[in-house]
Scaffold this active site. Sequence first.
Site, mmCIF file in Angstrom:
data_model
loop_
_atom_site.group_PDB
_atom_site.id
_atom_site.type_symbol
_atom_site.label_atom_id
_atom_site.label_comp_id
_atom_site.label_asym_id
_atom_site.label_seq_id
_atom_site.Cartn_x
_atom_site.Cartn_y
_atom_site.Cartn_z
ATOM 1 N N HIS A 1 -0.788 -11.282 -5.051
ATOM 2 C CA HIS A 1 0.603 -10.895 -4.830
ATOM 3 C C HIS A 1 1.602 -11.879 -5.437
ATOM 4 O O HIS A 1 2.610 -11.468 -5.993
ATOM 5 C CB HIS A 1 0.878 -10.753 -3.335
ATOM 6 C CG HIS A 1 0.118 -9.622 -2.732
ATOM 7 N ND1 HIS A 1 0.246 -8.326 -3.164
ATOM 8 C CD2 HIS A 1 -0.813 -9.593 -1.751
ATOM 9 C CE1 HIS A 1 -0.554 -7.547 -2.462
ATOM 10 N NE2 HIS A 1 -1.212 -8.289 -1.597
ATOM 11 N N HIS B 1 0.835 -1.213 0.000
ATOM 12 C CA HIS B 1 0.000 0.000 0.000
ATOM 13 C C HIS B 1 0.867 1.259 0.000
ATOM 14 O O HIS B 1 0.572 2.232 -0.697
ATOM 15 C CB HIS B 1 -0.953 0.006 1.194
ATOM 16 C CG HIS B 1 -1.823 -1.213 1.245
ATOM 17 N ND1 HIS B 1 -2.489 -1.598 2.382
ATOM 18 C CD2 HIS B 1 -2.132 -2.146 0.296
ATOM 19 C CE1 HIS B 1 -3.169 -2.717 2.127
ATOM 20 N NE2 HIS B 1 -2.964 -3.063 0.877
ATOM 21 N N HIS C 1 -9.289 -2.066 -4.624
ATOM 22 C CA HIS C 1 -8.171 -2.385 -3.752
ATOM 23 C C HIS C 1 -7.178 -3.325 -4.434
ATOM 24 O O HIS C 1 -5.968 -3.197 -4.269
ATOM 25 C CB HIS C 1 -8.636 -2.982 -2.414
ATOM 26 C CG HIS C 1 -7.478 -3.159 -1.489
ATOM 27 N ND1 HIS C 1 -6.953 -2.109 -0.768
ATOM 28 C CD2 HIS C 1 -6.670 -4.219 -1.255
ATOM 29 C CE1 HIS C 1 -5.890 -2.527 -0.116
ATOM 30 N NE2 HIS C 1 -5.698 -3.810 -0.394
ATOM 31 N N ASP D 1 -3.210 -2.843 -4.903
ATOM 32 C CA ASP D 1 -2.183 -3.848 -4.576
ATOM 33 C C ASP D 1 -1.288 -4.127 -5.789
ATOM 34 O O ASP D 1 -0.060 -4.257 -5.658
ATOM 35 C CB ASP D 1 -2.840 -5.174 -4.171
ATOM 36 C CG ASP D 1 -3.358 -5.164 -2.745
ATOM 37 O OD1 ASP D 1 -2.952 -4.300 -1.948
ATOM 38 O OD2 ASP D 1 -4.186 -6.048 -2.434
#
Length: 306
Positions: free
Chosen positions: A260, A77, A233, A237
């Site tokens: 991720h 973030h 969001h 990311d």
Amino acid sequence: MSYQTTIQVGVETCGVGLHTGVPCRLRLMPAPADTGILFRRTDLDDFQIEAHGRNVARVSYATSLMKQGVLLSTTEHLLAALYSCGIDNVYLDIDAIEVPILDGSAEPFIKLLDQAGTKRLRRKRRYLKVVKPLEVAEGDRRIGIYPADEFRVRCFVDYPHPLVGQQEIELLVSGGAFRSLLARARTFCFSRDIQPLRAMGLIRGGSLENAIVLTDEGVMNGPLRFKDEFGRHKALDLIGDLALVGLPLLARVEAYKAGHALHTQLVSKLLADPSLWTVTTEEPRRLSTADGTAGSDVLTPASAAD
Ligand SMILES: [Zn+2]
């Protein structure tokens, strides 16, 4: 001509890490040209860890960096805010293992950057310009990076939940677009996952103040900040993970149900193959307004959840 930047003055904040629950103080300090984004563990004699793909560690629920056994967790973030705002050089002094989660979004970091101000340095900015496509897939999840004259991301999520479903976000990344479209979107988790995650030693710092918690039917701690806050969001990311390229990107990135692990695999594979990119000081072609706040930045903020 585009010049490298840093921040004008040091700024700081404190909070707890989402996964470790460890309290932490984070200070952003001006850095000279060609420093890049550099973490310094002030609790470990200022041990330096570059925010760069070569230092990516295990990634499960957050992006972590590791260098010579020293870990730094949940960078995404903070890096998303710095990268989108075009901060090329900064020291990130941190006295613990994990970046504070604050409210679960990147908005507190944007406010810090507003306090810090931006300073132009006397060195040309270098871009990593992608010249050949690269794709990484795992089952039905995939991510690709393609040649482009500007930095654009498209992110698709699909969760079988009445408030989520299919959401897709596309934007031309700039400080203005990030601030208005993505920065406020918060981390989320499903209530049924909380016990298993705790059992794995994760989300020890998680609370209703720093993550949206979804129940089977709805949301435990509404209201949402955007109807498609989840897709937004994930795009946040994605940008934070792409920051690990280490230079501003001239490329288009498309992520389909990625996370991720796939984001950082893409970064590592890209960096490992110099035939896929060149480094240039050439000014990117700007199609939008100077600060990137044009309404056309979002092409498809669609939500299938309603
Ligand atoms: Zn996140």
